[in-house]
Scaffold this active site. Structure first.
Site, PDB file in Angstrom:
ATOM      1  N   LYS A 190      17.631  -9.888  -1.648  1.00 39.14           N
ATOM      2  CA  LYS A 190      17.779 -11.309  -0.870  1.00 39.14           C
ATOM      3  C   LYS A 190      17.082 -12.604  -1.582  1.00 39.14           C
ATOM      4  O   LYS A 190      17.766 -13.371  -1.760  1.00 39.14           O
ATOM      5  CB  LYS A 190      17.000 -11.229   0.462  1.00 39.14           C
ATOM      6  CG  LYS A 190      17.704 -10.224   1.556  1.00 39.14           C
ATOM      7  CD  LYS A 190      16.926 -10.581   2.776  1.00 39.14           C
ATOM      8  CE  LYS A 190      15.427 -10.209   2.771  1.00 39.14           C
ATOM      9  NZ  LYS A 190      15.322  -9.088   2.837  1.00 39.14           N
ATOM     10  N   ARG A 212       7.848  -1.039   6.765  1.00 44.21           N
ATOM     11  CA  ARG A 212       9.187  -2.177   6.347  1.00 44.21           C
ATOM     12  C   ARG A 212      10.297  -1.906   6.921  1.00 44.21           C
ATOM     13  O   ARG A 212      10.971  -2.758   7.687  1.00 44.21           O
ATOM     14  CB  ARG A 212       8.996  -2.745   4.947  1.00 44.21           C
ATOM     15  CG  ARG A 212       7.675  -3.499   4.740  1.00 44.21           C
ATOM     16  CD  ARG A 212       7.631  -3.672   3.147  1.00 44.21           C
ATOM     17  NE  ARG A 212       8.620  -4.472   2.654  1.00 44.21           N
ATOM     18  CZ  ARG A 212       8.937  -4.595   1.369  1.00 44.21           C
ATOM     19  NH1 ARG A 212       8.528  -3.795   0.570  1.00 44.21           N
ATOM     20  NH2 ARG A 212       9.957  -5.515   1.074  1.00 44.21           N
ATOM     21  N   ARG A 223      13.972 -13.626  11.863  1.00 43.43           N
ATOM     22  CA  ARG A 223      13.411 -12.330  11.486  1.00 43.43           C
ATOM     23  C   ARG A 223      13.788 -11.396  12.895  1.00 43.43           C
ATOM     24  O   ARG A 223      13.477 -10.464  12.968  1.00 43.43           O
ATOM     25  CB  ARG A 223      12.025 -12.294  11.144  1.00 43.43           C
ATOM     26  CG  ARG A 223      11.676 -11.060  10.336  1.00 43.43           C
ATOM     27  CD  ARG A 223      10.147 -11.426   9.584  1.00 43.43           C
ATOM     28  NE  ARG A 223       9.204 -12.150  10.670  1.00 43.43           N
ATOM     29  CZ  ARG A 223       8.770 -11.551  11.609  1.00 43.43           C
ATOM     30  NH1 ARG A 223       8.590 -10.242  11.712  1.00 43.43           N
ATOM     31  NH2 ARG A 223       7.660 -11.925  12.372  1.00 43.43           N
ATOM     32  N   ARG A 265      10.195  -0.134  -8.644  1.00 47.76           N
ATOM     33  CA  ARG A 265       9.865  -1.659  -8.873  1.00 47.76           C
ATOM     34  C   ARG A 265       8.653  -1.931  -9.436  1.00 47.76           C
ATOM     35  O   ARG A 265       7.829  -1.451  -9.156  1.00 47.76           O
ATOM     36  CB  ARG A 265      10.156  -2.384  -7.361  1.00 47.76           C
ATOM     37  CG  ARG A 265      10.167  -3.572  -7.624  1.00 47.76           C
ATOM     38  CD  ARG A 265      10.840  -4.510  -6.514  1.00 47.76           C
ATOM     39  NE  ARG A 265      10.204  -4.333  -5.300  1.00 47.76           N
ATOM     40  CZ  ARG A 265      10.703  -4.969  -4.125  1.00 47.76           C
ATOM     41  NH1 ARG A 265      11.808  -5.496  -4.337  1.00 47.76           N
ATOM     42  NH2 ARG A 265       9.920  -4.916  -3.000  1.00 47.76           N
ATOM     43  N   ARG A 285       3.339  -2.731  -7.211  1.00 51.65           N
ATOM     44  CA  ARG A 285       2.680  -3.486  -5.767  1.00 51.65           C
ATOM     45  C   ARG A 285       2.196  -2.238  -4.960  1.00 51.65           C
ATOM     46  O   ARG A 285       2.703  -1.555  -4.572  1.00 51.65           O
ATOM     47  CB  ARG A 285       3.625  -4.089  -5.192  1.00 51.65           C
ATOM     48  CG  ARG A 285       3.920  -5.776  -5.966  1.00 51.65           C
ATOM     49  CD  ARG A 285       4.664  -6.528  -5.121  1.00 51.65           C
ATOM     50  NE  ARG A 285       5.169  -6.258  -3.781  1.00 51.65           N
ATOM     51  CZ  ARG A 285       6.324  -6.877  -3.103  1.00 51.65           C
ATOM     52  NH1 ARG A 285       6.567  -8.186  -3.645  1.00 51.65           N
ATOM     53  NH2 ARG A 285       6.626  -6.665  -2.110  1.00 51.65           N
TER      54      ARG A 285
END
Ligand SMILES: [Zn+2]
Length: 217
Positions: free
Chosen positions: A15, A171, A88, A127, A160
């Protein structure tokens, strides 16, 4: 040309990257509510202080306050925007509709970036992000490892903390419980504006599909 755009999608669907692309290619401001909230809070505005009251207690900023901050942004910057990950919740979506109606306006495109859960998990575990500029890179795609220099700013790349499996489960749950109902809301109320794009393709291909949908038929 579509200028009032909502971009929705699960974690790792790209996104932020796509919103940045659209923003620079078509001069449409990329608006993230997280950044707006931080900016109001740093400037110490009344809305920022109100938001601080919630975040200092470790609570989420209420939906109506988020939308008031977005409305203020629209009043100051006009009605050309690409919202990334906003609304959201269904409440935010409903509030956004009324805020736009009050400005005699409405959304003109709602994009859903679709990505299967297996691909979300694969991308997240692969990632790396930069500790300084926050850019993210697929380790395999870019042949990078943790500790390597960021290709953009040369600061170190790290995995992360919120990319671990437990945080990802959370999430994904938030996405299923909050964002999927937003998609259903738009499907029911604005079926002609909703456009689904397969985000499993490469970033350039996803951008090309997005660009086709931005230009009026
Ligand atoms: Zn960097």
């Amino acid at each position: 040309m579509k200028k009032r755009i909502v971009l929705l999608g699960p974690p790792a669907s790209g996104k932020g990257t796509q919103a940045d692309h659209i923003s620079s290619a078509y001069a449409i401001p990329h608006v993230s509510t997280g950044a707006l909230l931080r900016s109001e809070s740093e400037k110490g505005t009344p809305l920022g202080r109100e938001a601080d009251m919630w975040t200092s207690k470790g609570q989420l900023v209420p939906d109506d306050l988020v939308v008031r901050i977005v409305s203020l942004w629209m009043a100051e910057h006009g009605q050309s925007f690409i919202f990334d990950g906003f609304p959201r919740t269904v409440r935010q979506a409903v509030y956004l509709d009324s805020a736009l109606k009050a400005l005699h306006s409405s959304l003109d495109l709602i994009v859903l970036l679709e990505l299967p859960e297996s691909e979300i998990r694969r991308r997240i575990s692969d990632r790396l992000s930069c500790i300084k500029c926050g850019a993210t890179f697929g380790a395999t795609l870019h042949d990078l490892s943790a500790g390597d220099a960021c290709p953009r700013c040369a600061s170190p790349l790290v995995r992360r903390n919120d990319d671990n499996a437990e945080a990802l489960d959370k999430r994904l749950e938030v996405f299923r419980n909050q964002t999927e109902p937003v998609i259903a809301y738009y499907e029911e109320n604005f079926p002609k504006l909703l456009c689904r794009i397969n985000a499993a393709h490469g970033s350039d291909e996803v951008f090309a599909s997005l660009a086709r949908n931005l230009v009026d038929a």
